[in-house]
Structures are given as structure tokens and as C-alpha cells.
Design an enzyme around this catalytic site. Structure first.
Site, mmCIF file in Angstrom:
data_model
loop_
_atom_site.group_PDB
_atom_site.id
_atom_site.type_symbol
_atom_site.label_atom_id
_atom_site.label_comp_id
_atom_site.label_asym_id
_atom_site.label_seq_id
_atom_site.Cartn_x
_atom_site.Cartn_y
_atom_site.Cartn_z
ATOM 1 N N ASP B 340 0.834 -1.208 0.000
ATOM 2 C CA ASP B 340 0.000 0.000 0.000
ATOM 3 C C ASP B 340 0.866 1.254 0.000
ATOM 4 O O ASP B 340 2.037 1.226 0.355
ATOM 5 C CB ASP B 340 -0.896 0.013 1.238
ATOM 6 C CG ASP B 340 -0.085 -0.068 2.518
ATOM 7 O OD1 ASP B 340 0.882 -0.865 2.555
ATOM 8 O OD2 ASP B 340 -0.395 0.663 3.475
ATOM 9 N N GLU B 341 0.252 2.336 -0.377
ATOM 10 C CA GLU B 341 0.827 3.681 -0.231
ATOM 11 C C GLU B 341 2.292 3.749 -0.646
ATOM 12 O O GLU B 341 3.155 4.197 0.101
ATOM 13 C CB GLU B 341 0.696 4.152 1.221
ATOM 14 C CG GLU B 341 -0.755 4.262 1.655
ATOM 15 C CD GLU B 341 -0.888 4.803 3.081
ATOM 16 O OE1 GLU B 341 -1.688 5.738 3.257
ATOM 17 O OE2 GLU B 341 -0.220 4.293 3.995
ATOM 18 N N VAL B 342 2.580 3.282 -1.827
ATOM 19 C CA VAL B 342 3.953 3.327 -2.311
ATOM 20 C C VAL B 342 4.169 4.622 -3.091
ATOM 21 O O VAL B 342 3.543 4.836 -4.121
ATOM 22 C CB VAL B 342 4.249 2.096 -3.204
ATOM 23 C CG1 VAL B 342 5.688 2.140 -3.693
ATOM 24 C CG2 VAL B 342 3.967 0.819 -2.431
#
Lengths: 527, 547
Positions: B340-342
Site C-alpha cells: 500500500d501507499e507506495v
């Protein structure tokens, strides 16, 4: 950073800071509350996988198992739920603790000798830590201190004790170091009360003041007047008398006295649910009816039952915030007062003093909230202990009058005041402006109060800790070893708060108001 | 008041509230989560002071003591900290109440006595596999010479659920000071609606001591949640020991805020004995700043420390090492690989190896996909099925391993897309099931339906369940339990109880949930009041049941 106390230990500390590694500077003097006298060395010892409790030379037989259980608790706390590596080779193995207790008596009397010495040698084979104490309860404190010297090493996976040899001599400054809980505003389940007792022992508090009953509910069983607990909130939110015995026994085995409070004549609305004649009238329900002999009979019955359960020297009779308007607006009572040539404040005094006599007849010394002293201090029984709460400066008046005093000024030591910070808890000095040594002795100690209006199982421990621990050091540690500036103890208190967390106690961060959540991610030690 | 279902039981309820006293109304039908099917009578049984566990006709040998320990825990919980009359053979105070107690003794002996519980388990196997049969049957008779409650279950883990249900049927009688069971005869048949009923904890933003994690596991079992999703590592700290790469936990906050690999094994064992699986998460390639404290080459640069360096083979070697070590400890079918949230677009990072991506003809998002898929293959090589956060699906769902379970979090409506694409899904939409969102009330937790807009039965099966997430930015030992409970319990019923038994309006279960919250408190769990804003303290004095 280690917390260093005087120039001698400052040199000591600096020397060590250079010679020793990270672990000593962080682990060196992280004891809470700080003992009276501490000396330590530079050697690391390693726990044997099979730590032994020995009692060579002790006069205490431990027939009730208090010591053995305490030792096992301490071993478990130190392991902190980590799995300990079974095999390691090292010469400096600590084989166990030898506990010598001089007195064979395990009755937890008030003012009992709680002192201890703790020696951890750095040499010898086998190596044993040595505890010496007058009473088993001093030995329990020593074990708590010992537990704070030991650390789980995450690399070697064994428990280590740093900075041996240790020589600690310790005793409390005040015999009364209290915490109030309130089970009337919100019921607290028995396991919760027990967990509060557990956590008290970690900072060497020794009195659980149990404010059992108040206007809102009457949760405890009184066998002599079995309808009283009809005033409980619900069927399940109650304590049987055997539950109370169990709680007292549980506390005493950990060196904690239980002070029962039965607050009269105010704060008693819930009494009349079972016995409505205790109410001045249906519409005006407290204080207890001063004109009714039955009020005193019930108090007598309660205290008769209490005396079989609550073995502490004192009982708390309340006496605070008495609004007597129901007495004057109820014609029957007004008439009774007139017939006895009393005004309403005479009635208040009459009630308190008569309740005191009943308590004395059951063998109790009495604690009353300070309003009784403020209104008719000279009439109080000389065995009265006045419990300050309204503000600072009361203790000096009380002891000047020759009475004993407990300090709980609300601006500093009321835990339900969320804006009261730990720094304020730490710096609140019970002996302020009391210089005469004989008068100083009349200050038995102090108490932090966790009133329950907004407190239940969900938030009690978080609201109590770490602020109660700040007061605990004030009450335990010699005055000259207390930091003038609470900043000087912040890292040590943060360390103690992390220790509480490790032991499963929901102690809140130091930063912010009472019980605030951590504002950001970060290490426990920095919050 | 009881929570009664249907007009018939309403009448029934009125009848009883006249005939019986207050505790029946409080205890009759307050099971949480509500079982699939319940029928009950009106008799009160007294639990024998030697209430015993029997395993007649059971194929399960209990060599590791799972059942026996669960039985003992259950008996302890039922006492709710009270002293039974039999705990106090003699004490001064009892003399004064002897007369009273004698009267009640007569009453006590006039009640039928429940001698124990017989638990028959069909399978001798005690491996906690995913999707295992958790069903149970519980019958409490009210007639017969020697009364035994009867449990039948396919696995010991079904039997554990039965014991939890049984514990919620029993209560302490304050008059007789003995344990009782109301509403016999009782017949309960029960099984979970979803096989995945999770709770996430986060030990990177704040370290949680082992004792605290264990207490969270205990509390999960009370509402029959069965997956502890352990988000172990993140940017802020790397608290766990990885023997293959022993410098990784240099990224811990401090010397003591760490877990040894043995600690992890102990936590897994503790959880499994309570029927709870532990899902380990190792979030890659983002949320990894703390990795580089031990191994700097994992950082794109000193100034730009995450995501992991996609161009460095060492990043994949280390993931392989971690998963190799994990496989020995975390036996659950799944591992969570995050994803997530890269954020790939930070300036220095781009400058540093944009050229390298270019050499491989990749864009930034190609690099992201490449990283996630390669990590997936490593996990598969260690025998794991994979769970990934939904961004992986949103960005390159078509490329994910078919073994992937997509973990929804961003919002609603994701599960239907995931299962339409033939992948499995876990629901955790943040607007309803993120516990760190303090503005989400328990009613929203209760009403969040994982199968919304999914009608095809085959697609429905692809929704494994859901999970409530206790992210740790503002959570530590001091407040974790009161932030989790009672809201997590509301979701637990959604995940356990058949859809047709779940009321449309959460108001209908408010009292039963309040009762469960009081039960949690009684068991020492810091569950917050229902009536305030998430974990707020109680606003006023009052009974637990009314708050």
C-alpha cells in the site's frame, strides 16, 4: 541518562558513563521510587535459568506462602513474557535471592517497619542476592526493587542484572501512601480492583482507599442489613461480603492495606433504596436522617460487619460536602433539631461525632474528610485523622491542633482532574510549612484520589498512571533526594511508565494532560 | 430488556419478565455474537461445585491440553472474580449470615444441578488450518438424573467457541453465591458466516509488550474473532528479530521494544490455543524506512529512505530471508505483503535510479508492479498464499498471482470489483472498519456489510471475510483495548452471525452489545462505553449496562 543525585554519585556517574556501555547509563539508576540509599558497581550478572528463593537465617516461616508467591510473581514480571534461552555459559551467574526476615509475624499493621536492605554481590560462587528486612512486607518492597534491577537481554536472551555489586538501603518517608478508588459512581469488577492493587505495589503505594458507597449506588453486601445493596446499579454490579474479604486478603498479601469508607451523613442517597426511612423524605433523600435512631443502627451494623472484613486500623467515615437543607425542609427533622436545641450545623456535628463513637466501639481509628475539622475540629475524637482535600495549607492547621492528617489537596492530587499534570503530582509536598518535628510526625502521608464520575474499567488505569507514581515517589523517597525540578526525573519516570506497560498496566504517556493518547508514533521512553 | 426476535418471542419475553426476576432478563439471550440458531426454555440450573469436563465419545485426545485449559479458563471467567460459597469454607463474617445462607441452601438444592459438560469432538487433529470447521452444537438438558451439557463439534476449535457461548449463558447468583444457568433446556447450533474474522494490530508505530498482545488475543476469542493480523514492521520501527538478517531489528525504537523470534513463536502458539490465527505482515516496498537502519543499502539514499531499492537484488534477498524465517514461526496459510501507499516520485530517488529503471524499460509504476509480483513469488516459494493491500489490485490486478487475496481498505465497493475479477477479498474499508477513526461509531461497524452488491454465489464465496484495523499512530498499551472494544465486537457479529439474523437497525442490538461490553469489563478488558464518541470515558456516573 542516569539520574544522579549528589556530587559524590555525580562523579561516580560520570566515571561510569565513560567506562560502561549504553546499558548501564540507561539501566543504572532507573529505580522508581528512588530508594533512600543506593550504591552500585560495574559488573553484569546473569540469571540462572532456575532462580532460587532461599530463606537461610530467616525467622519468617512463610506458612501462608506470601513470600514464595511474591518471588514467583517477580520472576514472571522480570521475564516480561519473553522466552528465556535455556543454556549459556558464564561465570557470573546469579543463582537466586536469599531473603532474611526478622519478624515471624505477617500481620499488616499500620506503621509497620517497611524497611529493607538489598545486597547484590559481584563475586562469589554461588552468587545470591541478599535481602534483609524486619517484616515480610519490607521484603516484598525489596523484591520489587530487585525486579527493577533486572533486564531481559534481547541478544543473549537471558536475564541480566547490571552494575553489581549493589547495596541498597531503603525505607519509606511516610507510613500512609494511598490511592482512592470509587466503586459507587461506576462499578469496578473484582479483577479490575485486583489489577489496581497489583499496580500499586510497583510504586510501593500501601493503602487502597475504597470509597465503596456514595449517592449513586450501594454495591456492597451488608449481611446485617441485607437490603442495603438494593441500592446497587444492577443485579451484577455488586460485591458480596466474601468478595470484599477476598480483595482485602489479596491486597494484604501484597503489602497493601484496604481502607474502607462509609461516607456519612452526606453522599448517602443510595442507602434509602433498601431502607427508605433513612431518607429525610421521598423527595429529599440525603443526608441520612439525623433524627432517626435507625440511621445510627444501620451505621453500627455496617461497621460491625466491616470490622470482620476490613482489618485495617482505620475506617473512613467521610463527612464531606454535607448539605443539610433536607433536614431543615423536612418538618419532622426540623422539629427534632429544635427539641434538641440544635441548628443544622449542630446536627451535622452531632451526626459525625456519634458515627465516630460507633466506629471507636468497633475498634477503629477514624479518618474524616477535612470539612469535619474545618467546622468543629476541636470536638473531633483525638484519634481522628483529618483527610485534606479542598486545597493546600490544611495539613499545617490540622497538626497545629494536634490531630493527624492525610494530604490529598485536589488541585494537585486528584487524578480525576485531568489538567493536573504529573509534574504537579510530583512536587506536591505534604510537609509544606510544617517545621516542628513533632507536628511533622502527625502527617501520616498522602493519597491520590481516582474519583469515579468519569472513570470505569475502560479508563481507570490509564487515568491513574503514571501520575500516581509521581506522587508515590514524593511519599516514599527521603525529601533531600527528591528532585526540586521534576524535569530531573522525567526520563526515570518515563522508564517506569514503560515498565508498567510491559507489565500490562495501561499507564498513559507523560506528555500532555492526564491519560492523553500518544500524539505521534514513537518510543515509549520518549512519550 | 431482552433482545427478542419475532412476535412470538416478544410474548414469551413479556411472560418471563413477570415470572422471573431481573437476572433472567439480563442473562437470558445476551449471547454475543448471536448464534445461528438458538432455542431455550425457562428453567434455572445450578452448576455443580465440581462442575467437570468430560470427553465421552470424543476422538480428540487433547494431548496438548488445548481443551482442558480452555475449560479451566471458561470456569474462571464465569466466576467473574467473585468468591463462590464453596471458596469460603469458614470465615467470621459467614457466621453472622449463616441463617440467611441456610435458607438459600434450600433454594439451591431445589434447583436441578448441572454436573458438567461433555465435549465430543470428531477430529483428532488440532492443526488450526484456515477455513477449518468451526461449527458446534450445544445442548443443555433440564431433565434427567445426572445433567450434563453436551457439546458436539467437528474440531477442537469449534468446541472452544462452544465453551465461550456456554460461558455467556452462566452467571453468578449473588444470593446463593453459586453459579447458575438460566433458560434451560437450551439448544444452540452455530457456525460462522465468514472464515476470516480479523483484527489488525500495529507494533511499529508503538511497541506493544507481549503481555498486551496476549490480552488482545484473549479478548478476540470472547467475540469469536479468529485472525490476528500483526502489522509488525513499518517506517517507524522494526521491532522483530529476523535471524537470517540479524541487523534488521536495529531499526527498533529501543533495546527493549523488540520481539525475539521465540516471542513471536510463543504469541502464535498462545493464539492458536485459543483458535486464533496470526497473520504476519511484511509491508513492501513502501512503509519500510526502518529496514535501512541495519542495512543501509536498502534505502534508495540516505536522504530518501523508502520504498525499498527496486534496483538492488539485496532487497529481494532480504525479503526471502524474512519469509524463510517467518515460515518457521507463522504457520498460517497466508502472509501479508502489504503493497500500500507506495510513493515512488520523491525527487532524489527518481534522480538516483530513474536511469536504472530506464535501462530496464520500466516506468515508476512498472517498478512498483515488478517489486510486488517478485515479492509474491518469493512468498509462494515459501508455501504461503498472499494477501496484498488493494492498491496492488487497483494498479495491476490482472497481473497478481491468482492466489492473491486483495485486502480492501480505501473505501467501499472494492470487494465487488475484486471478486468479479476472480480474486479473493478481505473487507476493511476505512470509513467503517478502521478503529483509529475515532469518529466512526459502533453502529457503523455493525452495519458494514462485506457482501454489499455481490449477489453471485460463487463470487460471494470469494469474500473471505473482514477485518477491523487498529492502526497504532496514536495507540499504545495505555489505550489499545478501549479503542478496539466494543466497536470490534460490533463487526465481529457482522462477520459471524447469519445475515438474516442481523437486524437492519443496529439500535436493536444496542442493549445486547452493552451487555457484552459489561462482560468484557468483568473479564478485565478495558472496553469503552457505547454511548460516547468511540473510546471516550463515561460521561456520567451510571450502570455499565446503560452506558
Amino acid at each position: 541518562m542516569a539520574c544522579i543525585w549528589d556530587t559524590h554519585s555525580l562523579h561516580f556517574g560520570l566515571l561510569f558513563g565513560i567506562l560502561l556501555s549504553f546499558s548501564v547509563t540507561t539501566n543504572g539508576l532507573k529505580l522508581w521510587p528512588m530508594p533512600k540509599s543506593v550504591n552500585y558497581g560495574s559488573k553484569t550478572l546473569y540469571w540462572s535459568t532456575n532462580m532460587q528463593l532461599r530463606t537461610d537465617g530467616s525467622n519468617y516461616a512463610d506458612s501462608s506462602g506470601i513470600l514464595k508467591e511474591a518471588f514467583e510473581r517477580v520472576v514472571n514480571l522480570i521475564k516480561a513474557d519473553h522466552i528465556i534461552e535455556a543454556k549459556f555459559a558464564n561465570s557470573s551467574v546469579l543463582a537466586g535471592v536469599n531473603v532474611v526476615v526478622h519478624s515471624s509475624d505477617d500481620t499488616l499493621n499500620f506503621g509497620i517497619d517497611e524497611s529493607y536492605t538489598l545486597n547484590v554481590p559481584a563475586k562469589g560462587s554461588p552468587l545470591y542476592a541478599k535481602i534483609e528486612a524486619s517484616t515480610i512486607f519490607g521484603a516484598l518492597h525489596a523484591l520489587e526493587t530487585f525486579s527493577q534491577l533486572c533486564y531481559f537481554n534481547f541478544t543473549s536472551k537471558v536475564v541480566e542484572l547490571h552494575a553489581a555489586p549493589w547495596t541498597i538501603y531503603d525505607l519509606p518517608r511516610f507510613p500512609y501512601r494511598g490511592l482512592l478508588i470509587d466503586t459507587s459512581r461506576h462499578y469496578l469488577p473484582v479483577p479490575v480492583i485486583k489489577s489496581v492493587i497489583d499496580s500499586m505495589t510497583y510504586s510501593k503505594l500501601n493503602i487502597l482507599h475504597w470509597h465503596i458507597v456514595d449517592d449513586q449506588s450501594f454495591p456492597i453486601e451488608i449481611p446485617s442489613y441485607p437490603k442495603l445493596w438494593d441500592g446497587a446499579y444492577s443485579y451484577t454490579e455488586r460485591y458480596t461480603i466474601n468478595d470484599a474479604i477476598d480483595i482485602v486478603k489479596y491486597a494484604e498479601r501484597k503489602g497493601v492495606n484496604v481502607l474502607a469508607e462509609i461516607d456519612v451523613p452526606g453522599h448517602t442517597l443510595s442507602w434509602g433504596v433498601g431502607y427508605s426511612s433513612l431518607w429525610p423524605s421521598k423527595s429529599c433523600r440525603e443526608p441520612l436522617d439525623v433524627s432517626n435512631e435507625f440511621s445510627f443502627k444501620v451505621i453500627d451494623g455496617i461497621l460491625s460487619d466491616f470490622s470482620k472484613v476490613f482489618k485495617f486500623k482505620f475506617v473512613h467515615l467521610g463527612g464531606d460536602e454535607v448539605n443539610t437543607s433536607c433536614w431543615t425542609t423536612t418538618p419532622r427533622i426540623k422539629e427534632w433539631l429544635n427539641n434538641h436545641h440544635m441548628n443544622e450545623s449542630d446536627g451535622y456535628r452531632y451526626f459525625v461525632l456519634r458515627a465516630q463513637q460507633i466506629a471507636l466501639s468497633h475498634g477503629y481509628d477514624i479518618i474524616n474528610w477535612e470539612e469535619t475539622f474545618n467546622n468543629f475540629g476541636d470536638k473531633l475524637s483525638p484519634s481522628t485523622v483529618v483527610h485534606n482535600w479542598l486545597g493546600g495549607g490544611v495539613a499545617q492547621k490540622v497538626v497545629a491542633d494536634g490531630l493527624r492528617c492525610i494530604v490529598s489537596n485536589q488541585d494537585k492530587w486528584y487524578l480525576d482532574h485531568l489538567d493536573a499534570t504529573w509534574e504537579g503530582f510530583y512536587t506536591n509536598e505534604p510537609l509544606t510549612n510544617i517545621t516542628n518535628p513533632a507536628q511533622q510526625k502527625l502527617v501520616l502521608g498522602g493519597e491520590v484520589c481516582m474519583w469515579g464520575e468519569h472513570i470505569d474499567t475502560s479508563d481507570i488505569q490509564q487515568t491513574i498512571w503514571p501520575r500516581a507514581a509521581a506522587a508515590a515517589e514524593r511519599l516514599w523517597t527521603p525529601f533531600d533526594k527528591l528532585a526540586k525540578d521534576p524535569k530531573d526525573v522525567i526520563s526515570r519516570l518515563a522508564h517506569f511508565r514503560c515498565l508498567l506497560n510491559q507489565r500490562g498496566v495501561q499507564a498513559a504517556p507523560l506528555i500532555g494532560n492526564g491519560r492523553e493518547a500518544p500524539s505521534d508514533p514513537g518510543s515509549c521512553f520518549k512519550q | 430488556m431482552n433482545c427478542l426476535r419475532g412476535f412470538k418471542s416478544l410474548l414469551y419475553g413479556f411472560f418471563f419478565s413477570f415470572v422471573l426476576s431481573i437476572w433472567v432478563r439480563v442473562h437470558g439471550q445476551n449471547i454475543w455474537p448471536m448464534p445461528k440458531s438458538v432455542s431455550f426454555g425457562n428453567r434455572t440450573l445450578s452448576l455443580s461445585s465440581n462442575f467437570e469436563l468430560r470427553t465421552y465419545r470424543s476422538n480428540y485426545l487433547d494431548s496438548s491440553g488445548i481443551l482442558n485449559e480452555a475449560f479451566e479458563r471458561m470456569m474462571h471467567l464465569v466466576k467473574a472474580g467473585h468468591m463462590l460459597k464453596t471458596d469460603f469454607p469458614d470465615s467470621g463474617i459467614q457466621d453472622s449470615v449463616d441463617i440467611a445462607l441456610n435458607t438459600f441452601d434450600d433454594m439451591l438444592t431445589s434447583l436441578p444441578v448441572l454436573a458438567g459438560i461433555n465435549i465430543a469432538i470428531r477430529s483428532p487433529n488440532e492443526t488450526l488450518n484456515f477455513g477449518i470447521d468451526e461449527s458446534y452444537y450445544l445442548y443443555v438438558p433440564d431433565t434427567g438424573s445426572i445433567l450434563f451439557a453436551r457439546v458436539e463439534a467437528a474440531t477442537v476449535f469449534g468446541a472452544l467457541h462452544a465453551l465461550e457461548t456456554f460461558s455467556q449463558l452462566c452467571n453468578f447468583n449473588f444470593t446463593t453465591k453459586a453459579l447458575e444457568l438460566h433458560s434451560a433446556p437450551l439448544t444452540i447450533y452455530d457456525q460462522p458466516r465468514f472464515p476470516y474474522r480479523g483484527l489488525l494490530i500495529d507494533t511499529s508505530r508503538h511497541y506493544l509488550p507481549v503481555a498486551v498482545i496476549k490480552s488482545v488475543i484473549d479478548s478476540m476469542s470472547y467475540s469469536k474473532l479468529n485472525v490476528l493480523h500483526w502489522h509488525i514492521v513499518d517506517d517507524q520501527s522494526f521491532p522483530i528479530e529476523v535471524p537470517s538478517y540479524p541487523k534488521l531489528w536495529k531499526g527498533a525504537y529501543s533495546n527493549s521494544e523488540r520481539y525475539t523470534i521465540e516471542d513471536a513463536a510463543e504469541i502464535v502458539k498462545y493464539a492458536e490455543q485459543r483458535g486464533v490465527n496470526v497473520l504476519a505482515e511484511i509491508d513492501v516496498p513502501g512503509h519500510t524506512s526502518s529496514w535501512g537502519f541495519g542495512y543501509r543499502s536498502l534505502w534508495p539514499s540516505n536522504g530518501c529512505r523508502n520504498p525499498l531499492d527496486v534496483s538492488n537484488e539485496f532487497a529481494f534477498e532480504i525479503i526471502d530471508g524474512i519469509l524463510l524465517d517467518f515460515r518457521k514461526v507463522f504457520k498460517f496459510k497466508f502472509v501479508h505483503l502489504g503493497g500500500d501507499e507506495v510513493f515512488m516520485g520523491k525527487a532524489p530517488y527518481i534522480l538516483l535510479f530513474y536511469s536504472e529503471l530506464n535501462d530496464n524499460n520500466m516506468t515508476l509504476s512498472d517498478g512498483y508492479r515488478y517489486f510486488v509480483l517478485r515479492a509474491q513469488n518469493i512468498a509462494i516459494s515459501h508455501g504461503y498464499d498472499i494477501i496484498n493491500w488493494e492498491e496492488t489490485f487497483n494498479n495491476f490486478g490482472g497481473k497478481l498471482s491468482p492466489k492473491t487475496v486483495v485486502h480492501n481498505w480505501l473505501g467501499q465497493g472494492v470487494a465487488q470489483k475484486v471478486v468479479a475479477a476472480g480474486l479473493r477479498c478481505i473487507v476493511s474499508n476505512q470509513d467503517r472498519w478502521y478503529l483509529d477513526h475515532l469518529d466512526v461509531p459502533w453502529q457503523h461497524f455493525y452495519a458494514n456489510e462485506p457482501l454489499t452488491n455481490i449477489t453471485d454465489p460463487n463470487q460471494r464465496k470469494l469474500v473471505l471475510g473482514g477485518e477491523v484495523c487498529m492502526w497504532g499512530e496514536q495507540i499504545d498499551t495505555s489505550n489499545i483495548q478501549r479503542t478496539i472494544w466494543p466497536r470490534a465486537a460490533a463487526a465481529a457479529e457482522r462477520l459471524w452471525t447469519p445475515l438474516e439474523k442481523l437486524p437492519k437497525n443496529p439500535r436493536e442490538v444496542a442493549l445486547r452489545l452493552a451487555h457484552f461490553r459489561c462482560l468484557l469489563n468483568q473479564r478485565g478488558i478495558q472496553a469503552a462505553p457505547l454511548d460516547g464518541y468511540s473510546r471516550n470515558g463515561p460521561q456520567d456516573p451510571g450502570s455499565c449496562i446503560n452506558q
